[in-house]
Motif scaffolding. Sequence first.
Motif, PDB file in Angstrom:
ATOM      1  N   LEU A 154      -9.333  -5.298   0.210  1.00 15.31           N
ATOM      2  CA  LEU A 154      -7.986  -4.755  -0.007  1.00 15.31           C
ATOM      3  C   LEU A 154      -6.961  -5.876   0.018  1.00 15.31           C
ATOM      4  O   LEU A 154      -6.072  -5.950  -0.843  1.00 15.31           O
ATOM      5  CB  LEU A 154      -7.674  -3.712   1.069  1.00 15.31           C
ATOM      6  CG  LEU A 154      -6.402  -2.900   0.842  1.00 15.31           C
ATOM      7  CD1 LEU A 154      -6.588  -1.966  -0.357  1.00 15.31           C
ATOM      8  CD2 LEU A 154      -6.059  -2.089   2.077  1.00 15.31           C
ATOM      9  N   GLN A 155      -7.128  -6.788   1.032  1.00 12.83           N
ATOM     10  CA  GLN A 155      -6.194  -7.915   1.135  1.00 12.83           C
ATOM     11  C   GLN A 155      -6.257  -8.780  -0.108  1.00 12.83           C
ATOM     12  O   GLN A 155      -5.232  -9.186  -0.647  1.00 12.83           O
ATOM     13  CB  GLN A 155      -6.533  -8.752   2.367  1.00 12.83           C
ATOM     14  CG  GLN A 155      -5.864  -8.225   3.629  1.00 12.83           C
ATOM     15  CD  GLN A 155      -6.222  -9.059   4.832  1.00 12.83           C
ATOM     16  OE1 GLN A 155      -7.161  -9.864   4.791  1.00 12.83           O
ATOM     17  NE2 GLN A 155      -5.477  -8.877   5.910  1.00 12.83           N
ATOM     18  N   THR A 207       0.850  -1.202   0.000  1.00 12.71           N
ATOM     19  CA  THR A 207       0.000   0.000   0.000  1.00 12.71           C
ATOM     20  C   THR A 207       0.877   1.240   0.000  1.00 12.71           C
ATOM     21  O   THR A 207       0.564   2.232  -0.645  1.00 12.71           O
ATOM     22  CB  THR A 207      -0.917   0.020   1.241  1.00 12.71           C
ATOM     23  OG1 THR A 207      -0.332  -0.778   2.234  1.00 12.71           O
ATOM     24  CG2 THR A 207      -2.292  -0.467   0.895  1.00 12.71           C
ATOM     25  N   LEU A 245     -16.211  -2.025   7.345  1.00 13.48           N
ATOM     26  CA  LEU A 245     -14.746  -1.861   7.448  1.00 13.48           C
ATOM     27  C   LEU A 245     -14.046  -3.178   7.187  1.00 13.48           C
ATOM     28  O   LEU A 245     -13.044  -3.250   6.477  1.00 13.48           O
ATOM     29  CB  LEU A 245     -14.379  -1.327   8.831  1.00 13.48           C
ATOM     30  CG  LEU A 245     -14.272   0.197   8.950  1.00 13.48           C
ATOM     31  CD1 LEU A 245     -14.002   0.587  10.392  1.00 13.48           C
ATOM     32  CD2 LEU A 245     -13.146   0.713   8.054  1.00 13.48           C
ATOM     33  N   HIS A 246     -14.622  -4.241   7.819  1.00 15.22           N
ATOM     34  CA  HIS A 246     -14.047  -5.575   7.662  1.00 15.22           C
ATOM     35  C   HIS A 246     -14.041  -5.994   6.198  1.00 15.22           C
ATOM     36  O   HIS A 246     -13.039  -6.485   5.684  1.00 15.22           O
ATOM     37  CB  HIS A 246     -14.869  -6.559   8.511  1.00 15.22           C
ATOM     38  CG  HIS A 246     -14.259  -7.917   8.548  1.00 15.22           C
ATOM     39  ND1 HIS A 246     -13.076  -8.159   9.225  1.00 15.22           N
ATOM     40  CD2 HIS A 246     -14.654  -9.092   8.000  1.00 15.22           C
ATOM     41  CE1 HIS A 246     -12.782  -9.451   9.075  1.00 15.22           C
ATOM     42  NE2 HIS A 246     -13.712 -10.042   8.340  1.00 15.22           N
ATOM     43  N   ASN A 247     -15.172  -5.772   5.562  1.00 20.76           N
ATOM     44  CA  ASN A 247     -15.278  -6.106   4.139  1.00 20.76           C
ATOM     45  C   ASN A 247     -14.263  -5.342   3.327  1.00 20.76           C
ATOM     46  O   ASN A 247     -13.643  -5.903   2.420  1.00 20.76           O
ATOM     47  CB  ASN A 247     -16.693  -5.785   3.634  1.00 20.76           C
ATOM     48  CG  ASN A 247     -17.658  -6.924   3.939  1.00 20.76           C
ATOM     49  OD1 ASN A 247     -17.200  -8.024   4.270  1.00 20.76           O
ATOM     50  ND2 ASN A 247     -18.940  -6.659   3.833  1.00 20.76           N
ATOM     51  N   CYS A 248     -14.139  -4.082   3.679  1.00 18.70           N
ATOM     52  CA  CYS A 248     -13.193  -3.238   2.952  1.00 18.70           C
ATOM     53  C   CYS A 248     -11.779  -3.776   3.070  1.00 18.70           C
ATOM     54  O   CYS A 248     -11.051  -3.881   2.079  1.00 18.70           O
ATOM     55  CB  CYS A 248     -13.239  -1.805   3.478  1.00 18.70           C
ATOM     56  SG  CYS A 248     -14.476  -0.817   2.638  1.00 18.70           S
ATOM     57  N   SER A 249     -11.397  -4.095   4.300  1.00 16.85           N
ATOM     58  CA  SER A 249     -10.025  -4.579   4.498  1.00 16.85           C
ATOM     59  C   SER A 249      -9.838  -5.920   3.811  1.00 16.85           C
ATOM     60  O   SER A 249      -8.764  -6.211   3.278  1.00 16.85           O
ATOM     61  CB  SER A 249      -9.709  -4.676   5.997  1.00 16.85           C
ATOM     62  OG  SER A 249     -10.423  -5.743   6.555  1.00 16.85           O
ATOM     63  N   ARG A 250     -10.907  -6.752   3.803  1.00 19.97           N
ATOM     64  CA  ARG A 250     -10.794  -8.052   3.109  1.00 19.97           C
ATOM     65  C   ARG A 250     -10.615  -7.832   1.608  1.00 19.97           C
ATOM     66  O   ARG A 250      -9.820  -8.512   0.970  1.00 19.97           O
ATOM     67  CB  ARG A 250     -12.045  -8.911   3.373  1.00 19.97           C
ATOM     68  CG  ARG A 250     -11.900  -9.775   4.592  1.00 19.97           C
ATOM     69  CD  ARG A 250     -12.923 -10.877   4.609  1.00 19.97           C
ATOM     70  NE  ARG A 250     -12.766 -11.799   3.484  1.00 19.97           N
ATOM     71  CZ  ARG A 250     -13.596 -12.805   3.266  1.00 19.97           C
ATOM     72  NH1 ARG A 250     -14.628 -12.997   4.058  1.00 19.97           N
ATOM     73  NH2 ARG A 250     -13.398 -13.622   2.234  1.00 19.97           N
ATOM     74  N   ARG A 259     -18.751  -4.174   9.974  1.00 18.99           N
ATOM     75  CA  ARG A 259     -18.753  -5.169   8.890  1.00 18.99           C
ATOM     76  C   ARG A 259     -18.257  -4.539   7.594  1.00 18.99           C
ATOM     77  O   ARG A 259     -17.524  -5.155   6.824  1.00 18.99           O
ATOM     78  CB  ARG A 259     -20.171  -5.717   8.688  1.00 18.99           C
ATOM     79  CG  ARG A 259     -20.360  -7.074   9.370  1.00 18.99           C
ATOM     80  CD  ARG A 259     -21.696  -7.658   9.028  1.00 18.99           C
ATOM     81  NE  ARG A 259     -21.745  -8.146   7.649  1.00 18.99           N
ATOM     82  CZ  ARG A 259     -22.854  -8.650   7.103  1.00 18.99           C
ATOM     83  NH1 ARG A 259     -23.969  -8.685   7.795  1.00 18.99           N
ATOM     84  NH2 ARG A 259     -22.835  -9.102   5.861  1.00 18.99           N
TER      85      ARG A 259
END
Lengths: 78, 159
Positions: free
Chosen positions: B12-13, A3, B5-10, B3
Amino acid sequence: MRTWLLVLSATGLSACVTINIYFPAAAAEKAADKVIDEIWQVPAGQSPASSQHSAPTATPVTPSATPVTPTVNPESAP
Amino acid sequence: MMRLLHNCSRLLQLFLRQGYHTLKVGVFLGCLAMLFEALPVYAAADLDVNTPAVAAVKASMQSRHLQLLPHYQSGTVGLTADGFVAVKEAGLVPLSQRSALAALVKDENTDRARLYQGMAAANGHPEWEGEIQRTFAQRWIDKAQAGWFVQRDGQWVRK
């Protein structure tokens, strides 16, 4: 880490874009000098030009020395 | 909210894992773009002064300079700090010629404004007009001949 790379490249790109907007001061100064020389050299440039026109015909003739002197006078006067 | 935020980070990962190659290509392309974007900066190192509009103004100013020159030398007209000319000492010319002098100065200033504007426009940056005018103001004064009057810090100074 990746990132950061992305952020870094994005910053780099945007920095490049801003460079294009900067005013090129040195180039402007050069251009200004050129333009001013062209505009102001008319009186100085015109007398040599007129003497150049008269020079080919005037050089063989001896009394032509007189047209040369007036061109010197305006330069030495100021 | 969590959720999301979690989805977003997932996401991104996922992107970082799957898109690592894409990212590498992206960075490479970005570097290339930087290189090519830097090029026009060097290409623009010279300001264009040869458009028809600028050439016309220059020609007009060239011919007028012959009329202005004696006034510069006598101190009737001086160069202002903002890149224009101004009548400094109108009393030096006969009353009958003063309106002609005023017209001469006015025409010169109109042309100068057109020159600054034209040069900015010729280089695709109309917003550079002010900077170009400031550059010219400095250079007119620097290049003025000895004996001419120039404006410095709001006062007329003889060069």
